[in-house]
Write an enzyme that holds these catalytic residues in place. Structure first.
Site, short mmCIF file in Angstrom:
data_model
loop_
_atom_site.label_atom_id
_atom_site.label_comp_id
_atom_site.label_asym_id
_atom_site.label_seq_id
_atom_site.Cartn_x
_atom_site.Cartn_y
_atom_site.Cartn_z
N CYS A 178 -8.74 9.84 -4.62
CA CYS A 178 -7.29 9.80 -4.49
C CYS A 178 -6.63 10.32 -5.78
CB CYS A 178 -6.83 8.38 -4.13
SG CYS A 178 -5.14 8.31 -3.52
N HIS B 190 -9.72 7.88 1.04
CA HIS B 190 -10.41 6.72 0.49
C HIS B 190 -11.67 6.44 1.30
CE1 HIS B 190 -7.40 5.25 -2.41
NE2 HIS B 190 -6.54 5.85 -1.62
N GLU C 35 -13.93 4.43 0.69
CA GLU C 35 -14.21 2.98 0.68
C GLU C 35 -13.40 2.23 1.73
OE1 GLU C 35 -12.29 4.59 -1.40
OE2 GLU C 35 -10.65 3.34 -2.15
#
Lengths: 193, 251
Positions: A77, A175, A177
Site C-alpha cells: 500500500c 493488501h 494480508e
C-alpha cells in the site's frame, strides 16, 4: 527464516504479522537497521499519509537503508507508493526504487477506492498460482502510473499499476494480508522467493 | 471493476455476540471469532463489530476480542460503538482493527473526525450516521437513535466528508428493523452529494432489497445483521443473485 516487518510507526502492521502467523511464520516488528539488513525477507508496510510516513523513515535513517537492501522486500500500500519516485500526496519525494510516479484519483470517482477489485496481467513469481482477475482488497486515494516495472494492473477510473517489481523489490497497492485466501497465497509466494 | 460490498454486522457485548445468531454447524454462536471466520468463508467482503458494552471491563474484553479476530480472520473489519478519543482508536488499531466507526462522539465534537483522519488516515475513519425522516426532513439522531437533533443528514454528511471521513455508514431509523428495504432515495442523494463510499444500513429483508440499494440507492456497500445471522439470506446465494442482476460482486 528471518522475516522482518519494518516498524516505523505507520499503520496497522498487526494484520500483516498475523497473516504471516497464519501461514506458520513468525514475523518480527523492528526498525533496527541491523535486524533489517540481516533478515531473509523484509516487509515495508504503510497506511496513512505519505509525507509524514516519509518523515518518520528519514528520522530513523530507513530512507537510505531500504534502497540498499539485497533480499526480497515487499512494500504494501503506502509502502509501495513510497518506493516510487514521487507521490502527489503531500508532494513527497519517494525512495526512487520504482521508476514511476504516484497520482491522486480525480473526483470523477469516489475517493478512496475502498473494497475488492481485480488484478490482471500478472507477471511475477509473486503471483505464482494466483489466477488472472483475482480479487484483492484495496483502500487508497493515490495510484502508481504504469511503468516497465508493472507486474499487475487494476482498473479504477484509469488502468494503473497495482503491483510493481524491480529486481528484489516488490510492491503491492492491495493488501494481501486482508485479501482472503488469494492474498495469503501471495504472501506465501513472497516467503518462497 | 470495484465490486459492491456485503457486510454482516455483529453486535458485541463484553466480548460476545448478542442478539440471536442462528447458524448451523457453529459450536458457539456467541463467539465472535468463530462467527467472523464463518462469514469470511461464506464470502462476506468485510465485517462490522458494534460494541454495545456499557462498562470499562466490557470494553477491555472487546479489545481482546478484536485481537483474536485480527489473528484469525483474513478480511477487513471495522469496530464501532463508544469510541470518543484518539486513544480509543489507537487501542483498536493496535489490536488489528482496520477501521473504526464513530457516531455520537463525532456529532458532539466534530473536530474528532479531523483529528482521527489526520492521525490515522481517512481510510480508517467511518462516520456512522443514524437519521430519521420527520415531515420530509432527515434529522440526525444520537445514542443509538434515541436522542433527536436538529442536524440535517445531508449537511452533516458533507461536513464530515470535508473533515476527512473515509466512508459514511448511513442507517435509516425509518427502515431499520422493518425488513422493507433500504432508504434508497436518501442513499442515492448522499451518493450524489459526496465523493466517499456510502454503506447502506437498515431495512434489509430480501435479496431484491440489496439489488435495489445498489442500483437505485447507488450504495457502495450494504450492511445487515439478522437476515445473515439467521440464515434467511445466505451470502453465497445473495452474491450470485447480485451477479445475475449485473451487479459487480466478488465471487
Amino acid at each position: 527464516m528471518k522475516l522482518i516487518i519494518i516498524n516505523y510507526g505507520a499503520g496497522n502492521i498487526k494484520s500483516i504479522q498475523f497473516a504471516f502467523n497464519r501461514l506458520g511464520y513468525d514475523a518480527i516488528l523492528s526498525n533496527d537497521p541491523k535486524d533489517i539488513k540481516s533478515a531473509d525477507k523484509v516487509i515495508f508496510p504503510g497506511v496513512g499519509e505519505a509525507s509524514s510516513a516519509m518523515k518518520m523513515l528519514k528520522e530513523s535513517g530507513l530512507d537510505t537503508l531500504i534502497p540498499t537492501l539485497k533480499q526480497p522486500v515487499l512494500g504494501i500500500c503506502l509502502g509501495m507508493q513510497l518506493m516510487c519516485l514521487h507521490t502527489e500526496e503531500g508532494d513527497t519525494q519517494g525512495l526512487g526504487i520504482f521508476q514511476t510516479r504516484v497520482k491522486r484519483f480525480s473526483n470523477r470517482v469516489k475517493v478512496p477506492q475502498m473494497g475488492w477489485n481485480v488484478i490482471k496481467n500478472l507477471k511475477s513469481d509473486l503471483f505464482k498460482g494466483v489466477k488472472e482477475n483475482e480479487y484483492m482488497y484495496l483502500v487508497h486515494s493515490f495510484y502508481a502510473e504504469h511503468c516497465n516495472e508493472t507486474i499487475a494492473a487494476t482498473d479504477y477510473e484509469i488502468n494503473y499499476a497495482s503491483a510493481l517489481q524491480h529486481k528484489n523489490f516488490y510492491g503491492t497497492q492491495f493488501h494481501p494480508e486482508k485479501s482472503s485466501n488469494a492474498g495469503a497465497k501471495i504472501l506465501q509466494n513472497f516467503i518462497e522467493l | 471493476m470495484l465490486t459492491k460490498r456485503i457486510i454482516p454486522c455483529l453486535d458485541i457485548k463484553n466480548g460476545r455476540t448478542v442478539k440471536g445468531v442462528n447458524f448451523v454447524d457453529l459450536r458457539d454462536a456467541g463467539d465472535p471469532v468463530e462467527l467472523a471466520k464463518q462469514y469470511a468463508e461464506l464470502g462476506a467482503d468485510e465485517l462490522v463489530f458494534l460494541d454495545i458494552s456499557a462498562t470499562i471491563e466490557g470494553r477491555a474484553t472487546t479489545l481482546d476480542m478484536v485481537l483474536h479476530v485480527a489473528e484469525q480472520v483474513n478480511i477487513p473489519f471495522t469496530v464501532g460503538g463508544g469510541i470518543s478519543s484518539i486513544e480509543d482508536v489507537d487501542a483498536l488499531l493496535q489490536c488489528g482493527a482496520d477501521k473504526v466507526s464513530i457516531n455520537s462522539s463525532a456529532v458532539k465534537r466534530p473536530e474528532l473526525v479531523n483529528d482521527l483522519s489526520s492521525k490515522f488516515g481517512s481510510q480508517c475513519v467511518v462516520v456512522a450516521i443514524d437519521a430519521k425522516q420527520i415531515d420530509g426532513q432527515w434529522k440526525v439522531h444520537l445514542a443509538g437513535g434515541s436522542i433527536p437533533t436538529n442536524i440535517d443528514l445531508f449537511e452533516w454528511a458533507k461536513d464530515v466528508e470535508e473533515r476527512g471521513a473515509g466512508e459514511i455508514l448511513f442507517t435509516s431509523m425509518n427502515h431499520d428493523g422493518t425488513k422493507n428495504g433500504f432508504a434508497n432515495e436518501a442513499l442515492a442523494k448522499l451518493s450524489d452529494l459526496l465523493n466517499i463510499p456510502i454503506i447502506a444500513s437498515g431495512g434489509a429483508g430480501n435479496v431484491q432489497h440489496f439489488i435495489d440499494t445498489f442500483k437505485e440507492g447507488k450504495s457502495d456497500a450494504a450492511l445487515a445483521a439478522s437476515v445473515f445471522h439467521f440464515g434467511e439470506i445466505p451470502i453465497p446465494d445473495l452474491k450470485k443473485e447480485l451477479k445475475d442482476n449485473n451487479i459487480e460482486v466478488r465471487l
